[in-house]
Design an enzyme around this catalytic site. Structure first.
Site, mmCIF file in Angstrom:
data_model
loop_
_atom_site.group_PDB
_atom_site.id
_atom_site.type_symbol
_atom_site.label_atom_id
_atom_site.label_comp_id
_atom_site.label_asym_id
_atom_site.label_seq_id
_atom_site.Cartn_x
_atom_site.Cartn_y
_atom_site.Cartn_z
ATOM 1 N N ARG A 5 0.820 -1.222 0.000
ATOM 2 C CA ARG A 5 0.000 0.000 0.000
ATOM 3 C C ARG A 5 0.848 1.263 0.000
ATOM 4 O O ARG A 5 0.402 2.334 -0.419
ATOM 5 C CB ARG A 5 -0.941 -0.025 1.225
ATOM 6 C CG ARG A 5 -1.659 1.282 1.482
ATOM 7 C CD ARG A 5 -2.918 1.155 2.310
ATOM 8 N NE ARG A 5 -2.803 0.350 3.501
ATOM 9 C CZ ARG A 5 -2.119 0.669 4.593
ATOM 10 N NH1 ARG A 5 -1.435 1.792 4.639
ATOM 11 N NH2 ARG A 5 -2.102 -0.142 5.624
ATOM 12 N N TYR A 17 -16.595 20.845 -12.133
ATOM 13 C CA TYR A 17 -17.072 19.476 -12.395
ATOM 14 C C TYR A 17 -18.142 19.101 -11.360
ATOM 15 O O TYR A 17 -17.935 19.282 -10.152
ATOM 16 C CB TYR A 17 -15.852 18.561 -12.287
ATOM 17 C CG TYR A 17 -16.070 17.086 -12.468
ATOM 18 C CD1 TYR A 17 -16.577 16.567 -13.654
ATOM 19 C CD2 TYR A 17 -15.719 16.201 -11.462
ATOM 20 C CE1 TYR A 17 -16.739 15.196 -13.815
ATOM 21 C CE2 TYR A 17 -15.866 14.832 -11.613
ATOM 22 C CZ TYR A 17 -16.384 14.339 -12.796
ATOM 23 O OH TYR A 17 -16.535 12.987 -12.957
ATOM 24 N N ASP A 27 -8.116 21.633 -10.946
ATOM 25 C CA ASP A 27 -8.417 20.451 -11.741
ATOM 26 C C ASP A 27 -7.959 20.773 -13.166
ATOM 27 O O ASP A 27 -8.605 21.531 -13.882
ATOM 28 C CB ASP A 27 -9.925 20.166 -11.684
ATOM 29 C CG ASP A 27 -10.325 18.920 -12.467
ATOM 30 O OD1 ASP A 27 -9.561 18.496 -13.352
ATOM 31 O OD2 ASP A 27 -11.422 18.390 -12.191
ATOM 32 N N LYS A 40 -8.583 10.226 -17.857
ATOM 33 C CA LYS A 40 -8.859 10.879 -19.128
ATOM 34 C C LYS A 40 -7.628 10.805 -20.047
ATOM 35 O O LYS A 40 -7.346 9.755 -20.577
ATOM 36 C CB LYS A 40 -9.323 12.315 -18.877
ATOM 37 C CG LYS A 40 -10.476 12.406 -17.835
ATOM 38 C CD LYS A 40 -11.792 11.888 -18.358
ATOM 39 C CE LYS A 40 -12.852 11.668 -17.288
ATOM 40 N NZ LYS A 40 -13.237 12.845 -16.510
#
Ligand SMILES: *Cc1c(COP(=O)(O)O)cnc(C)c1O
Length: 386
Positions: free
Chosen positions: A55, A108, A180, A205
């Site tokens: 992790r 967003y 962003d 994206k």
């Protein structure tokens, strides 16, 4: 490697560890939870080990994060399981109960939902601002304003923010700026150089680029590196090694793909501007766009995502248009190699967005632009006939 290198070179060279992996060009996928230590002494010194537990990072995560960090010109990049998670983690890493944040009104949708849901419940207040406010944002500052959260151009309506002007005001008031930056990526908008403190990517994206992986990144300078990596680690956030491998494979060709998305997107935008069915095209690289001057000053390119406001039509005609398309898939997300379209539903609370007719969002993929235009033409014919 020098940060002065061009994005095309960084994307190819950054984060490679061939010497540590028998000369393999790509860092292999390390699937592991446990990392065995050689001795009692090395196990006890676990905190100093480069890799201590799955992790907490493996060569797969490290290669990807180092490559993004180089591209962003950042001291550290943290990878997390989705773009939305990168947004929420970046905000939570720097705010506390009683703080106030400023968020762009064209943000967003899920970011807005987080602000008036989970964040509000923690006692953090959000004020939305006009995306074109620029240095005027100073009037919205309160003594407890900790963060300005921007997205530029903003989701669905594509207004461009004056990031350098807003960053100057924020820093004067001791606040941070998060952005962003999924639309332009660091290839076309070097966010940290423009005054942003936390640069966020939905790597789902353009970085992933092939519609097969979900991931997010937060990139920061040296001052925030410990705070953000520590917070993500405390929450147990972790991007899986297979996803890191895929995202890094996508990143290698990011600048090359973006150039094509930009070209195709602008070709379609210009063509759509001349169509009688279209009221307005929302694309900052168009000379007619209100954000064009800022885009030209601050960005070095445009991606393939833009908006189109149609003239008023009944919903059945919009459905006929979209159903007739062959190369534009109807589906959420974007940034993959394929063209997409959605009817867009936006929410505003601080400003009004005047759309005379339906708003649609297009993603120009890597197909031949003439084929895409022919597809849209067939869609308009079906709209007319409906
Ligand atoms: C898709 C998207 C996100 C969220 O990314 P996910 O990986 O889907 O969580 C964030 N910001 C913008 C602008 C997006 O388009």
């Amino acid at each position: 490697m020098s940060h002065k290198s061009k994005p095309e070179t960084i994307a190819v060279a950054a984060g490679r560890m061939s010497a540590e992996h028998f000369g393999t060009v790509n860092t292999p996928v390390y699937r592991t939870s446990t990392i065995l230590h050689e001795s009692y002494a090395s196990l006890k010194a676990e905190n100093e080990a480069r890799y201590s537990y799955g992790r907490c990072g493996t060569p797969s995560t490290e290669s990807f994060e180092r490559a993004v960090a180089e591209l962003e010109g950042a001291a550290r990049t943290v990878s997390v399981p989705s773009g939305l998670n990168a947004i929420t983690t970046a905000i939570l890493a720097v705010v506390s109960t009683g703080d106030h944040i400023l968020v762009t009104d064209n943000v967003y949708g899920p970011t807005r939902r987080f602000c008036h849901g989970a964040l509000k419940r923690l006692g953090v207040e959000t004020t939305y601002f006009d995306p074109t406010i620029g240095a005027g944002i100073e009037e919205l500052f309160k003594p407890n304003t900790k963060l300005v959260f921007t997205e530029s151009p903003g989701s669905l309506t594509f207004e461009v923010c004056d990031i350098p002007a807003m960053a100057e005001v924020a820093h004067k008031h001791g606040a941070l700026v998060a952005m962003d930056n999924t639309w332009a990526t660091p290839v076309y908008f070097p966010a940290l150089k423009r005054g942003v403190d936390l640069s966020i990517q939905a790597a789902t994206k353009y970085i992933g680029g092939h519609s097969d992986v979900m991931m997010g990144t937060i990139s920061v300078g040296p001052d925030l590196a410990k705070q953000v990596t520590g917070y993500a680690r405390d929450l147990g956030l972790f991007a899986g090694p297979d996803d890191c491998y895929l995202a890094l494979r996508g990143l290698r060709t990011l600048p090359v793909r973006l150039a094509r998305h930009w070209g195709n997107g602008l070709t379609l935008a210009r063509w759509l501007e001349g169509r009688p069915e279209v009221a307005r095209v929302l694309h900052p690289a168009l000379e007619s766009d209100p954000g064009h001057a800022l885009w030209k000053r601050d960005f070095t390119g445009a991606s393939g995502l833009f908006g189109v406001v149609l003239k008023p039509i009944p919903e059945a005609k919009l459905a006929a248009f979209m159903d007739a398309l062959e190369f534009f898939g109807l589906g959420y997300s974007w940034g993959g190699y394929e063209s997409l379209m959605i009817p867009a539903h936006y929410v505003r609370t601080a400003t009004k967005f005047d759309a005379t007719g339906p708003l649609i969002r297009l993603h120009a993929g890597l197909e031949d632009p003439a084929d895409l235009i022919a597809d849209l033409e067939a869609g308009f014919a079906a709209m007319e006939a409906a």
